[in-house]
Design a protein around this motif. Sequence first.
Motif, PDB file in Angstrom:
ATOM      1  N   PHE A 156      -3.258  -2.529  -0.898  1.00  0.00           N
ATOM      2  CA  PHE A 156      -2.833  -3.285   0.165  1.00  0.00           C
ATOM      3  C   PHE A 156      -2.966  -4.687  -0.106  1.00  0.00           C
ATOM      4  CE2 PHE A 156      -3.742   0.855   2.025  1.00  0.00           C
ATOM      5  CZ  PHE A 156      -2.930   1.113   2.937  1.00  0.00           C
ATOM      6  N   GLN A 157      -2.051  -5.723   0.179  1.00  0.00           N
ATOM      7  CA  GLN A 157      -2.159  -7.112  -0.086  1.00  0.00           C
ATOM      8  C   GLN A 157      -2.040  -7.686   1.256  1.00  0.00           C
ATOM      9  OE1 GLN A 157       0.874  -6.354  -3.077  1.00  0.00           O
ATOM     10  NE2 GLN A 157      -0.507  -7.788  -4.418  1.00  0.00           N
ATOM     11  N   GLY A 210       0.766  -1.182  -0.025  1.00  0.00           N
ATOM     12  CA  GLY A 210      -0.070   0.012   0.079  1.00  0.00           C
ATOM     13  C   GLY A 210       0.976   1.319   0.064  1.00  0.00           C
ATOM     14  N   SER A 211       1.721   1.307  -0.655  1.00  0.00           N
ATOM     15  CA  SER A 211       2.874   2.369  -0.809  1.00  0.00           C
ATOM     16  C   SER A 211       2.094   3.737  -1.295  1.00  0.00           C
ATOM     17  CB  SER A 211       4.074   2.098  -1.463  1.00  0.00           C
ATOM     18  OG  SER A 211       4.788   3.364  -1.589  1.00  0.00           O
ATOM     19  N   CYS A 212       2.194   4.679  -0.359  1.00  0.00           N
ATOM     20  CA  CYS A 212       1.378   5.740  -0.611  1.00  0.00           C
ATOM     21  C   CYS A 212       1.714   7.063   0.150  1.00  0.00           C
ATOM     22  CB  CYS A 212       0.027   5.650  -0.551  1.00  0.00           C
ATOM     23  SG  CYS A 212      -1.230   7.082  -0.914  1.00  0.00           S
ATOM     24  N   PHE A 213       2.571   8.165  -0.019  1.00  0.00           N
ATOM     25  CA  PHE A 213       2.690   9.094   0.854  1.00  0.00           C
ATOM     26  C   PHE A 213       2.641  10.530   0.182  1.00  0.00           C
ATOM     27  CE2 PHE A 213       6.682   7.636  -0.682  1.00  0.00           C
ATOM     28  CZ  PHE A 213       7.628   8.641  -0.554  1.00  0.00           C
ATOM     29  N   LEU A 260      -6.052  -6.152   5.738  1.00  0.00           N
ATOM     30  CA  LEU A 260      -5.023  -5.402   4.993  1.00  0.00           C
ATOM     31  C   LEU A 260      -6.130  -4.872   3.718  1.00  0.00           C
ATOM     32  CD1 LEU A 260      -1.735  -6.399   5.589  1.00  0.00           C
ATOM     33  CD2 LEU A 260      -2.607  -4.175   6.059  1.00  0.00           C
ATOM     34  N   GLU A 261      -6.585  -5.971   3.192  1.00  0.00           N
ATOM     35  CA  GLU A 261      -7.244  -5.610   1.815  1.00  0.00           C
ATOM     36  C   GLU A 261      -8.555  -4.936   1.869  1.00  0.00           C
ATOM     37  OE1 GLU A 261      -7.553  -9.418  -0.369  1.00  0.00           O
ATOM     38  OE2 GLU A 261      -5.313  -9.915  -0.367  1.00  0.00           O
ATOM     39  N   ALA A 262      -8.979  -4.763   3.040  1.00  0.00           N
ATOM     40  CA  ALA A 262     -10.279  -3.897   3.235  1.00  0.00           C
ATOM     41  C   ALA A 262     -10.079  -2.639   3.058  1.00  0.00           C
ATOM     42  CB  ALA A 262     -10.864  -4.396   4.704  1.00  0.00           C
TER      43      ALA A 262
END
Length: 96
Positions: free
Chosen positions: A37-38, A18-21, A43-45
Amino acid sequence: MAQPIEISFHGAAGTVTGSCFVIKGNGKTILVDCGMFQGSRALEALNHEPLPFDVKQIDAVLLTHAHLDHSDRLPYLVASGCKATIWTTPPTAGIL
């Protein structure tokens, strides 16, 4: 005089997906990656949650590479109203 830079993490903090910044400074806002997200169902939610920042305030998106955990929420970002140019390398764009 340069303003302070603010970095906020919206993924891949406490987990590896879920890389995101967001980087804010000098009146500009840059989003780096927008990945899915995996892993566990919990996490997937997170992939179905609204993005935790104002997508209309993004001036540019920098995509580091095409792995799903870095890129797969880009369609959702655009569908949510982000109009920023997405910057990446030609090979990454070809994979996407």
